[in-house]
Design a protein around this motif. Structure first.
Motif, short mmCIF file in Angstrom:
data_model
loop_
_atom_site.label_atom_id
_atom_site.label_comp_id
_atom_site.label_asym_id
_atom_site.label_seq_id
_atom_site.Cartn_x
_atom_site.Cartn_y
_atom_site.Cartn_z
N TYR A 40 -16.85 7.21 -9.39
CA TYR A 40 -17.42 5.84 -9.35
C TYR A 40 -17.91 5.37 -10.71
O TYR A 40 -18.31 4.23 -10.87
CB TYR A 40 -18.56 5.78 -8.34
CG TYR A 40 -18.12 6.05 -6.92
CD1 TYR A 40 -17.74 5.00 -6.09
CD2 TYR A 40 -18.08 7.35 -6.42
CE1 TYR A 40 -17.35 5.25 -4.78
CE2 TYR A 40 -17.67 7.60 -5.11
CZ TYR A 40 -17.32 6.54 -4.30
OH TYR A 40 -16.90 6.78 -2.99
N GLU A 54 -2.22 8.44 -1.72
CA GLU A 54 -3.55 7.94 -2.09
C GLU A 54 -4.52 9.09 -2.29
O GLU A 54 -5.27 9.14 -3.27
CB GLU A 54 -4.08 7.00 -1.00
CG GLU A 54 -3.32 5.70 -0.87
CD GLU A 54 -3.82 4.86 0.29
OE1 GLU A 54 -3.67 3.63 0.24
OE2 GLU A 54 -4.35 5.43 1.27
N THR A 100 -11.35 6.01 -5.36
CA THR A 100 -12.57 6.60 -4.77
C THR A 100 -12.35 6.83 -3.28
O THR A 100 -11.55 6.12 -2.65
CB THR A 100 -13.79 5.67 -4.94
OG1 THR A 100 -13.57 4.46 -4.19
CG2 THR A 100 -14.03 5.33 -6.40
N LYS A 155 -5.51 2.59 -11.05
CA LYS A 155 -6.12 1.28 -10.81
C LYS A 155 -5.14 0.15 -11.13
O LYS A 155 -5.04 -0.84 -10.40
CB LYS A 155 -7.37 1.11 -11.68
CG LYS A 155 -8.65 1.70 -11.09
CD LYS A 155 -9.83 1.32 -11.97
CE LYS A 155 -11.14 1.74 -11.35
NZ LYS A 155 -12.31 1.34 -12.18
N LYS A 214 -12.70 3.76 -0.93
CA LYS A 214 -11.61 2.79 -0.86
C LYS A 214 -10.65 3.08 0.29
O LYS A 214 -9.91 2.20 0.73
CB LYS A 214 -10.84 2.78 -2.17
CG LYS A 214 -11.59 2.13 -3.33
CD LYS A 214 -11.72 0.62 -3.14
CE LYS A 214 -12.33 -0.04 -4.36
NZ LYS A 214 -12.46 -1.51 -4.21
N PRO A 239 -6.02 3.41 -4.71
CA PRO A 239 -7.46 3.67 -4.64
C PRO A 239 -7.86 4.83 -5.54
O PRO A 239 -7.09 5.78 -5.72
CB PRO A 239 -7.69 4.01 -3.16
CG PRO A 239 -6.37 4.51 -2.68
CD PRO A 239 -5.34 3.73 -3.43
N ARG A 256 0.82 -1.20 0.00
CA ARG A 256 0.00 0.00 0.00
C ARG A 256 0.87 1.26 0.00
O ARG A 256 0.51 2.26 -0.63
CB ARG A 256 -0.92 0.01 1.23
CG ARG A 256 -1.84 1.22 1.28
CD ARG A 256 -2.64 1.27 2.57
NE ARG A 256 -3.49 2.45 2.61
CZ ARG A 256 -4.21 2.84 3.66
NH1 ARG A 256 -4.19 2.11 4.77
NH2 ARG A 256 -4.94 3.94 3.60
#
Length: 360
Positions: free
Chosen positions: A358, A280, A312, A305, A315, A310, A174
Motif C-alpha cells: 500500500y 491477479e 493489493t 498498475k 483490490k 490489482p 479484467r
C-alpha cells in the motif's frame, strides 16, 4: 611401452535427451477461428472431435467452432463444463473415448480440462482460447482443484493454438489484465528457480529461463498498449502467453513461470476461494517476492498498475490478514519446489510485506 599397457579412455555416455512437445500450428489474429478446418486437415488428426467448452464460452466461440467442424464433415460432440476437477476429468474422458481429437474452447479451466483429458487418452488437442487470462493456453501443465487445494498435473500441450483476437478482445478486460500479471510474474519465478539452483542444485534450463524472462520484459515495455477492447492488446498478450507456455515445454516443467508467487496464489485459493483471478494473485505475490529477492519491486508494481492489474489484496476483496496467512502457508504448497518463501518467514515479516503493497 607396449600397446597392451595403453589404457583407452572412453568418453562417458552423454545423454541429456528430452522429449519436447510444442504446438505445430499457431494462428493469432482477427477471424483466426475461421481457419480451424484447415488446421485440422493440416494436422491429419482424424474425423471425429469432442468440443469441450463452458456455457459462456460456447456462446462466444464454441458455437462457431461447432459449425465449422461439422461443415467440414467431422463428427462432433460437445461436452460442457464450467470447472476442472477429478470428477469432470473422468466424465470428459468417457465422452472423449469415442473421438479422435479434442478441441478446448474457453478460458483457463476449460483449456486445462481439455489438456488433461487429451494427455490421459493420448489424443491430439487444439486450444481455442476465448480470453488471454493465463499461460495455460499453451503449456504442458494443468492446475486442478482438490479438497487439499490446487495440484499441478502433467497435461498435453496443444497440437495447435487458434487465438482469435476479435473474440479475445471482447472478453472482460479484467481477464486480459490477469493474463498480463501472470506473465510479468515470470520475473520472480525465474529468480526463485535460480535461487533453488544455487542453494539446492536444482537443474535449470538457461534457454527456458531466458525465453520466460524476455517474454515478461516485452510485455512490460508494451504496457501502454494494453487497453480494453483492443485487438492489438489481445495480440500482444496472447503471443506472450504462448511464449511462456513454450518456455515451460522446453523446461519440461512449469518452473519458468511458477515460483513463490504461484504458491502464494494457490494458498489464497484455499483461504479465499473465488476472490481473485489466478494471474491477479500471482501479480500481487510477485511484488512481495521481488522485494525479498532485493529486486525492483516498485518497478514491477508500476507495470502492473499501468496495465490495470490489482496490486493489493483489498483490490480483489481479500483481507490483509488472509494475505499474511497465505504467505505463511506458501511453503506447504508443493514443498518439493523451493522458492524464497520456503526459506523461513516470521509472521511479522509477512505483515510488513503485505503492508508494503500500500506504500506509494
Amino acid at each position: 611401452m607396449s600397446a597392451d599397457s595403453i589404457k583407452v579412455l572412453k568418453n562417458p555416455q552423454f545423454d541429456k535427451s528430452k522429449w519436447l512437445q510444442m504446438p505445430r500450428d499457431i494462428i493469432i489474429g482477427h477471424d483466426a477461428v475461421e481457419q480451424l478446418p484447415d488446421v485440422c486437415r493440416d494436422l491429419h488428426i482424424g474425423r471425429s472431435a469432442l468440443i469441450i467448452s463452458g456455457e459462456h464460452t460456447m456462446k462466444a466461440a464454441g458455437a462457431r467452432v461447432l459449425d465449422l467442424i461439422s461443415e467440414s464433415g467431422c463428427n462432433t460432440e460437445v461436452f460442457m463444463s464450467e470447472s476442472i476437477s477429478i470428477d469432470s476429468i473422468n466424465e470428459a474422458q468417457e465422452a472423449a473415448k469415442s473421438h479422435d481429437f479434442i478441441i478446448g474452447v474457453g478460458g483457463g479451466r476449460v483449456i486445462d480440462l481439455a489438456k488433461v483429458v487429451s494427455y490421459n487418452l493420448d489424443q491430439h488437442f487444439i486450444s481455442v482460447p476465448t480470453a488471454a487470462s493465463h499461460d495455460g493456453i499453451a503449456s504442458s501443465r494443468a492446475s486442478v482443484s482438490t479438497e487439499k487445494g490446487a495440484v499441478s498435473l502433467d497435461a498435453q500441450p496443444p497440437s495447435a493454438i487458434i487465438a482469435d483476437t476479435g473474440i479475445i478482445a471482447k472478453a472482460p478486460f479484467r481477464l486480459m489484465a490477469s493474463g498480463c500479471a501472470d506473465i510479468i510474474s515470470n520475473r520472480t519465478a525465474i529468480l526463485d528457480w535460480e535461487l533453488s539452483h544455487r542453494l539446492r542444485g536444482e537443474a535449470i534450463s538457461e534457454y527456458a529461463a531466458s525465453l520466460s524472462a524476455m517474454t515478461a520484459d516485452i510485455l512490460v515495455r508494451n504496457a501502454g498498449l494494453i487497453k480494453p477492447g483492443s485487438e492489438e492488446a489481445a495480440w500482444i498478450v496472447t503471443k506472450a502467453l504462448v511464449s511462456s507456455g513454450v518456455a515451460m515445454s522446453i523446461a519440461g516443467s512449469s518452473r519458468p513461470a511458477s515460483g513463490g508467487e504461484h504458491k502464494f496464489s494457490h494458498a489464497l485459493d484455499i483461504l479465499a476461494p473465488g476472490k481473485g483471478l489466478h494471474g491477479e494473485q500471482c501479480g500481487i505475490g510477485s511484488i512481495m517476492t521481488m522485494y525479498l529477492h532485493g529486486g525492483d519491486w516498485r518497478g514491477l508494481r508500476s507495470s502492473l498498475k499501468a496495465i490495470g492489474a490489482p496490486v493489493t489484496p483489498a483490490k480483489i476483496g481479500i483481507e490483509d490478514e488472509t494475505a499474511v496467512e497465505a504467505l505463511m502457508m506458501a511453503k506447504k504448497i508443493r514443498p518439493e519446489r523451493f522458492t524464497i518463501l520456503d526459506a523461513g518467514m516470521e509472521r511479522e515479516c509477512a505483515e510488513k510485506l503485505v503492508a508494503m503493497l500500500y506504500n506509494e
